[in-house]
Design an enzyme around this catalytic site. Sequence first.
Site, short mmCIF file in Angstrom:
data_model
loop_
_atom_site.label_atom_id
_atom_site.label_comp_id
_atom_site.label_asym_id
_atom_site.label_seq_id
_atom_site.Cartn_x
_atom_site.Cartn_y
_atom_site.Cartn_z
N GLU A 1 18.07 1.03 -0.43
CA GLU A 1 17.77 1.63 -1.77
C GLU A 1 18.55 2.71 -2.12
OE1 GLU A 1 13.48 2.18 -0.83
OE2 GLU A 1 13.99 4.15 -0.10
N HIS B 1 0.94 -1.06 -0.13
CA HIS B 1 -0.02 -0.16 0.00
C HIS B 1 0.70 1.28 0.22
CE1 HIS B 1 -3.59 -2.15 2.28
NE2 HIS B 1 -3.36 -2.56 0.83
N HIS C 1 6.92 2.03 5.54
CA HIS C 1 8.01 2.73 5.06
C HIS C 1 7.66 4.30 5.37
CE1 HIS C 1 10.82 -0.22 3.16
NE2 HIS C 1 10.05 -0.89 3.89
#
Lengths: 706, 706
Positions: free
Chosen positions: A507, A413, A482
Amino acid sequence: MNRAALVLAAALLAGFVVPALAQTLRSPSRKLTLRFQLSPSGEPTYALSFGPKTVVRPSRLGLVLQNQPGLAQGFSVAHIDSSQHDDTWQPVWGEVKSIRNHYRELAVTLQQPAPQGRRLVVRFRLYDDGLGFRYEVPEQPGLTYFTVQDEQTEFNLPANHHAFWIPGDYDSNEYTYSTTRLSEVNTTPIEAIQQKAAPNRIQTPLMLKSDDGLYVNLHEAALVNYPALMLNVDTRSFGLTSQLVPDATGTGAKAYLQAPEHTPWRTIVVSDRAPEVLASKLILNLNEPSTIQNPSWIKPQKFVGVWWEMHVNKGSWNYADVSNIKLATTDWSQLTPNGRHAANTQNVKRYIDFAAKHGLQSVLVEGWNVGWEDWAGNWKEEVFDFVTPYPDFNVDELHRYAASKGVQLMMHHETSSSVTNYERRQDEALRFMKQHGYQAVKTGYVGRIIPRGEHHDGQWMVNHFVRTAQKMAQQQIMVDMHESVRPTGLHRTYPNWLASEAARGNEFNAWSSGNPPEHETILPFTRLMGGPMDYTPGIFQIKLERWNPTANKGRQVHTTLAKQLALYVTMYSPLQMAADLPEAYEQHLDAFQFIKDVPVDWDDTRVLLAEPGDYITIARQAKSKDEWYLGSITDENARQQQVKLDFLRPGQRYEATIYADGKGAHWEQNPMTYQIRKQKVDSKTVLKLQLAPGGGTAVSIKPVGQ
Amino acid sequence: MNRAALVLAAALLAGFVVPALAQTLRSPSRKLTLRFQLSPSGEPTYALSFGPKTVVRPSRLGLVLQNQPGLAQGFSVAHIDSSQHDDTWQPVWGEVKSIRNHYRELAVTLQQPAPQGRRLVVRFRLYDDGLGFRYEVPEQPGLTYFTVQDEQTEFNLPANHHAFWIPGDYDSNEYTYSTTRLSEVNTTPIEAIQQKAAPNRIQTPLMLKSDDGLYVNLHEAALVNYPALMLNVDTRSFGLTSQLVPDATGTGAKAYLQAPEHTPWRTIVVSDRAPEVLASKLILNLNEPSTIQNPSWIKPQKFVGVWWEMHVNKGSWNYADVSNIKLATTDWSQLTPNGRHAANTQNVKRYIDFAAKHGLQSVLVEGWNVGWEDWAGNWKEEVFDFVTPYPDFNVDELHRYAASKGVQLMMHHETSSSVTNYERRQDEALRFMKQHGYQAVKTGYVGRIIPRGEHHDGQWMVNHFVRTAQKMAQQQIMVDMHESVRPTGLHRTYPNWLASEAARGNEFNAWSSGNPPEHETILPFTRLMGGPMDYTPGIFQIKLERWNPTANKGRQVHTTLAKQLALYVTMYSPLQMAADLPEAYEQHLDAFQFIKDVPVDWDDTRVLLAEPGDYITIARQAKSKDEWYLGSITDENARQQQVKLDFLRPGQRYEATIYADGKGAHWEQNPMTYQIRKQKVDSKTVLKLQLAPGGGTAVSIKPVGQ
């Protein structure tokens, strides 16, 4: 003896001295001393020392309220409660099997003069490894609803400590750490992730090291219904002052509260040994016990994901290359696919096959749902609906396929920080998840928050994150957040909240200046003090040009391959991603064996060597097994570490498999060389580990001869 | 001939003159003339005249954008489309059976210089009773997401008109009207309902009357995804300038838009006869057709409610008299009931019995759900959950009981303006409603909005109201919104949105200085221009001391009893409350017969006499019946009205039942005296109505001899 009597007896035994204005409290082993005192103007103050060393000089406490007199001065001491507490509890999952909660407590009830006679309680819990304290506003006439305008909590430090800090951005923690003296704190030259505030404003967890050998960590525990704590640094006096994240109104309001209510705990972890800071359970202890009665559905796990391939420009989140999409009116079936959409049925099956083959529990799929064409950066309310797959993502087929392979799909999501949109669609999104067999969700909050003007770290969003953990728990859904506010130990209370990002993850190595090699030696001393991080370790294909020579030109992860393995041990999380592509792992299945083996839940943890910004070596015992896993990492400097395996069961022989940097390995010039060797060890063994610059070593230790 | 060809032919027939910079458009019957012109600096302007009379002097148009050049000047005309349109449509419910939509249209595409070459379309629709125009931002390179910082729409009036206005409060319309010259507009002395803005800022619908006999109404149509329009008055030049309601950020942002997008229509209804303003369907015509395919479940209706008894201090919304309640943790069954909680099972049954006996469709129950103990004024997020009844409200039993009597219960969702809380609970609230047979909901938005900093009339809330209408429609739920933004004709598009409050309702008479007798003669010219109002007429027990001599000392409704009956005709709504208590009606069942008889849906409407602030007389024909109902009301002055019944079917005889003010009736001194007489009438009859000061007359006219 009942519990009340026990507390009373303990208080008497502890022999507290109770003069009118000053209180002294010593930690259970008398390592730490807290002194509480009212100033002549009735300001509450505290000071903390570690043996003869000053941790915090006398520092003021108090709350400033909006549109009414504050709770910061004019106090007298109305009442003092003191007690001690000692018990042991078992986390649902964690670094250790059981945790001792041993502290002495001082609860000072302060009162202002009549006729208002308003009361404020300051509650201190003093452990051998630190201090927690919070403000409590009891139920009382004339003070029910109130707005905290500012919190006046000071941490006046005695000297110009070294500090490991990131700027006080109210919306992001995704910074590399600066290591400076307090006098040199200045966020001005640092490029903002969202928006930096004042030049001397920094975030917690803040790691400090004094010249006289103290390690001090400042943070908070149990952040609920309140904004996150940041710190304003006085670079001349070395005084730190609390700065709460404001709300959207522009009035400076920080928290809307209703008595009885309390603030989060303000925490000071302190030791003369850096490993003890990492081993501290103070923040967990200050959180409330689990609210989940039967947590059997909560499963620490490893996962792969359709994710890194988008970061390395091999695929895309979006299905079509268009830049003007309206969720309500677009006919997704009519869009022209760009041919690079990673979350397509066939590709997801490839990840499912890989997970099944290697015993990984789950497959995360990002970009499965419509809306990614212009999802970010537009402060747009209607971006995702969380229930509509792209035309090439067959959710029913994938659900069946994954189930047939014994693998779970993990929901994603991304909210694009349009949180009002997410909240109003959350019930429907949950129905969709339950209908399609999802048991876990990764949420994301990229961009500026809607409600517009609110911040990621403000009270409204803090409540959203907690509410989401609660809502997911009601549906037996595990969650990984996140771009959330950084954790404060709430995974004790909501153990379905497995992990958060809330820091600069792996990342960043894919598409920015990246993370310097020291980054992972600082994170455990800062971000991880509050709870597990979904850092996404395990990148094997370190040179990213392999995936897209044009877009990734010169890009690489700032690590050796062996260090990526070690991170599974040094960066504790019950949720660990094997973040690289299946085809990257298939090139190095010998090294991948460590990722397959390494557990995500532990009976014991030993922090063997640690120095923030330099190195960390940790050994952990697998849950209910006589197996140990060891991770050792270094910053940009090569190091030789001598590791005593005296934690092993005496008399038992083990086989250690050592995944080490290869000869000539170097995070920049030669990152992918590694060597794997096996060695018989026992509790008397001293392992010699050779870490390359930016490198690391991972070791699995399994018993033999049984 | 296909539609496109028809439009083209119409355009050619209309014989538009198309010079480079100026355009003239005449309404279908040439009553009105619009002149569009670009100023020398490329600013779009328009002017409007009614025959020889100026309605609007040349006035600027344009949009100011945030952080990029505006769309307000530097334009040339790129393209002009003109057409005419004439058709007739049937509303799902309304004042008339069918509505003619007859206008001429001018769509001017404006373009700024290269390289950006940004385009803006101004679309005008000119009717014989007024003008609508809006801004359209077409899809174009380089202008996809943009933020409207200000709208520069001017309405430069030619003279110092009389104006009927309320202050420009961004959060409330619940004011009495001020009647002044434009030069005298000044909101400073007026007590704020929530927060007034600048002294010269007022709201739409704004009713104006010129000294040369023009009636002009300024408002907007189809307010979607945009903030409400307010007006800044230049008290010296009589220029009005658009003021949009800002968002929470404090940056002055008004609307976050994505091209292609358009603003609402700005509307100017104009006539030399006041009744024609009330009869105008311009605003409805400018709204989109119904989105509801099969509207058979939408039922205009009358209802009673457990409601007025709380306003008159006979009962309470809250169940317990406590002032510090937390929704999440309170055990409601443990509270001590205050003995005055009106929404208890037994009392609700009394209302159900009354509704069933008298053929009223529904019973509204307020205060049925937990949270009313300290619901208002605290800017608190968690107030109501919308699914938990108080211990004394048996929802299952009442559902069965009401159904057995053929009566519907109407749901009540007071949000206390904690809209984030409402939105995240709306799905669950809807499930609760469907489970318990509710078919309609009254929503409420008392207090300051959460998301904090947003306004009732800002873009975010406008979207909430529309989304709620849509969401309820999906579940076949009718809705009545209180404290919403004032309507703009969206009930055409969402006919399940039966009514709104969004003005100062009858309730103010219960607990404030009240509404002056002229109030109801102004509302149809202002608030009701946008759509039906749930005004809650029908108060029979006008002296409120009857219900609670202490709390209501000196309080009364500012009306005669007969006027309350007339309001059911003069204040059009498909949802009409019989607002008083059953025991009040039982004292006057002869007068109550009119409320029982009066329809809420109509085939025809004739505005017979009207002057804003003075009087209104309207006759309406019942849906599919040869029955007429007439209402006539006056302000504080007694009036004699002569009413020709020439709308009756010629040759048919009818019996009129006339509910008139009694001898000596007076809104203040003698409000409750009335007389009822019957009289045979036909299309040649001229009824003489004698209205008391603050009084009115209601008449039902039914055919005889059939």
